[in-house]
Design a protein around this motif. Structure first.
Motif, PDB file in Angstrom:
ATOM      1  N   LEU A  85       4.852  -5.246   9.836  1.00  0.00           N
ATOM      2  CA  LEU A  85       5.065  -5.329   8.388  1.00  0.00           C
ATOM      3  C   LEU A  85       6.375  -4.633   8.006  1.00  0.00           C
ATOM      4  CD1 LEU A  85       1.424  -4.419   7.302  1.00  0.00           C
ATOM      5  CD2 LEU A  85       2.431  -6.695   7.409  1.00  0.00           C
ATOM      6  N   LEU A 130      -3.614  -0.331   5.772  1.00  0.00           N
ATOM      7  CA  LEU A 130      -2.965  -1.644   5.975  1.00  0.00           C
ATOM      8  C   LEU A 130      -4.025  -2.743   6.018  1.00  0.00           C
ATOM      9  CD1 LEU A 130      -0.180  -0.694   8.554  1.00  0.00           C
ATOM     10  CD2 LEU A 130      -0.029  -0.935   6.063  1.00  0.00           C
ATOM     11  N   THR A 131      -4.641  -2.978   4.882  1.00  0.00           N
ATOM     12  CA  THR A 131      -5.715  -3.965   4.796  1.00  0.00           C
ATOM     13  C   THR A 131      -5.122  -5.368   4.622  1.00  0.00           C
ATOM     14  OG1 THR A 131      -5.783  -3.500   2.450  1.00  0.00           O
ATOM     15  CG2 THR A 131      -7.397  -2.367   3.804  1.00  0.00           C
ATOM     16  N   GLY A 143       8.180  -1.434   5.924  1.00  0.00           N
ATOM     17  CA  GLY A 143       7.771  -0.080   5.566  1.00  0.00           C
ATOM     18  C   GLY A 143       8.924   0.745   5.050  1.00  0.00           C
ATOM     19  N   ALA A 193       0.882  -1.169   0.000  1.00  0.00           N
ATOM     20  CA  ALA A 193       0.000   0.000   0.000  1.00  0.00           C
ATOM     21  C   ALA A 193       0.916   1.214   0.000  1.00  0.00           C
ATOM     22  CB  ALA A 193      -0.883  -0.001   1.236  1.00  0.00           C
ATOM     23  N   VAL A 249       3.163   0.632  10.876  1.00  0.00           N
ATOM     24  CA  VAL A 249       3.890  -0.519  10.325  1.00  0.00           C
ATOM     25  C   VAL A 249       4.495  -1.344  11.462  1.00  0.00           C
ATOM     26  CG1 VAL A 249       5.909  -1.174   8.956  1.00  0.00           C
ATOM     27  CG2 VAL A 249       4.354   0.564   8.102  1.00  0.00           C
ATOM     28  N   TRP A 304       5.273   5.202   2.330  1.00  0.00           N
ATOM     29  CA  TRP A 304       4.630   6.473   2.716  1.00  0.00           C
ATOM     30  C   TRP A 304       5.510   7.616   2.219  1.00  0.00           C
ATOM     31  CZ3 TRP A 304       0.197   7.168   6.073  1.00  0.00           C
ATOM     32  CH2 TRP A 304      -0.090   8.513   6.328  1.00  0.00           C
ATOM     33  N   VAL A 318      -1.891  -6.711   2.451  1.00  0.00           N
ATOM     34  CA  VAL A 318      -0.810  -5.728   2.323  1.00  0.00           C
ATOM     35  C   VAL A 318       0.374  -6.186   3.169  1.00  0.00           C
ATOM     36  CG1 VAL A 318      -0.106  -3.367   2.905  1.00  0.00           C
ATOM     37  CG2 VAL A 318      -2.333  -3.771   1.821  1.00  0.00           C
ATOM     38  N   ARG A 319       1.548  -6.261   2.538  1.00  0.00           N
ATOM     39  CA  ARG A 319       2.744  -6.731   3.246  1.00  0.00           C
ATOM     40  C   ARG A 319       3.675  -5.591   3.645  1.00  0.00           C
ATOM     41  NH1 ARG A 319       4.594 -11.642   1.708  1.00  0.00           N
ATOM     42  NH2 ARG A 319       6.163 -11.270   3.316  1.00  0.00           N
ATOM     43  N   ARG A 320       3.507  -4.450   2.946  1.00  0.00           N
ATOM     44  CA  ARG A 320       4.390  -3.319   3.263  1.00  0.00           C
ATOM     45  C   ARG A 320       3.715  -2.002   2.917  1.00  0.00           C
ATOM     46  NH1 ARG A 320       8.443  -3.338  -1.838  1.00  0.00           N
ATOM     47  NH2 ARG A 320       7.197  -4.743  -3.112  1.00  0.00           N
ATOM     48  N   LEU A 321       4.192  -0.972   3.587  1.00  0.00           N
ATOM     49  CA  LEU A 321       3.638   0.368   3.391  1.00  0.00           C
ATOM     50  C   LEU A 321       4.737   1.295   2.882  1.00  0.00           C
ATOM     51  CD1 LEU A 321       1.385   2.506   3.776  1.00  0.00           C
ATOM     52  CD2 LEU A 321       2.187   2.797   6.131  1.00  0.00           C
ATOM     53  N   ALA A 368       1.868  -3.370  13.174  1.00  0.00           N
ATOM     54  CA  ALA A 368       1.352  -4.467  12.347  1.00  0.00           C
ATOM     55  C   ALA A 368       2.424  -5.514  12.047  1.00  0.00           C
ATOM     56  CB  ALA A 368       0.786  -3.902  11.041  1.00  0.00           C
TER      57      ALA A 368
END
Ligand code: NAD
Length: 280
Positions: free
Chosen positions: A155, A99-100, A157, A29, A150, A108, A103-106, A153
């Protein structure tokens, strides 16, 4: 902890995967602030092309049309959020909602910003606060929202901040005390984020553009006039080894590399995208 031999074997296996696959964002995402136009829009378009589900954030309602256009062009998941990046609570809420499942990474990207010029005798307290509040403090709000979401969660990022050559040196003409202070601050913030978030799988990087032909800069200095070469951009290009101003896509391509898994071992850096201006 893995043994040296195991690490080396992993590395060789990783190297066997196609380089182009490392540049994909299909499991990501992405949030891009200042996405209605200019540098933010350019970055959002490339991230969408490379598979990210992109949320464009802007205070300008035109962001909705920009998102629809990018979604259509790339057949991608691009949505708009009309939001003032000085609203830290709204950014924190947004970071959680993107972060639905799946989704493995963000990724930004803090690209919203302003760049007015005021000589010291005209630089009021209110104008200082306005520029530093948007260019530095709101970049901190976005970075914190992304980093904490992140981390919570568990994940991956990457935070990408848009600095400026003015984050390295002030240049001429005078009048950039507020802007240069904010952009120097963005570079310090980026390094501090890299240190603090690195252990949690979050990288923080910045790019430092020179003169980029965007709606914002054109509104201030007028159009590019390649034929006569007397416009603002052509004049600035005289101070660039690559004799042309940057385009939003020049910045976007650098951001996509830094945000990608191809740059997995890079954090805390500030990459100039300035046609070589800073080396002069
Ligand atoms: N254009 C350049 O030459 C240049 C050079 C170096 C750095 N930068 C930096 O790049 C970033 C983008 O610049 P640009 O030239 O694309 O600008 P631009 O004015 O073309 O676009 C900026 C976008 O940010 C949005 N925005 C402004 N205030 C906002 C707020 N409070 N909340 C949400 N969105 C807001 C605007 O509506 C606009 O869509 C800025 O941080 C700027 O300092 C630009």
């Amino acid at each position: 902890m893995k043994t040296t031999q195991e690490l080396l074997r992993d590395s060789y296996e990783y190297a066997a995967s196609p380089f182009a696959s490392l540049l994909r964002f299909d499991d990501a995402a992405a949030v891009v602030t200042g996405g209605a136009q200019g540098i933010g829009r350019g970055i959002a378009g490339r991230l969408a092309e490379l598979g990210a589900a992109v949320t464009l954030v802007d205070i300008d309602p035109a962001v909705t049309a920009t998102a629809a256009e990018l979604a259509g062009r790339h057949g991608a998941d691009v949505t708009a959020r009309v939001l003032d990046v000085r609203d830290s609570a709204a950014l924190a809420e947004l970071a959680g909602t993107v972060l639905t499942t799946g989704v493995r990474r963000l990724i930004w990207v803090n690209a919203a910003g302003i760049y007015p010029s005021h000589p010291l005798h005209e630089l009021t307290d209110a104008e200082w606060d306005r520029v530093v509040g948007l260019d530095l403090t709101a970049t901190f709000y976005g970075s914190r929202a992304a980093g904490l979401a992140v981390r919570a969660a568990g994940l991956e990022g990457v935070i990408v901040n848009i600095s400026s050559v003015a984050g390295f040196r002030v240049g001429r003409p005078p009048g950039l005390a507020h802007y240069a202070s904010a952009k120097h601050g963005v570079q310090g913030l980026t390094k501090a984020l890299a240190v603090e978030l690195g252990p949690y799988g979050v990288r923080a990087v910045a790019v430092a553009p020179g003169a980029v032909v965007t709606e914002g800069l054109v509104a201030r200095f007028g159009d590019l006039d390649l034929e006569n070469g007397t416009d603002y951009f052509s004049t600035r290009a005289q101070d660039m080894p690559i004799r042309r101003p940057s385009l939003p896509d020049d910045v976007a391509r650098a951001v996509c590399f830094l945000a990608s898994r191809a740059a997995a071992n890079i954090t805390g850096v500030i990459l100039p995208v300035d046609a070589g201006h800073l080396v002069l």
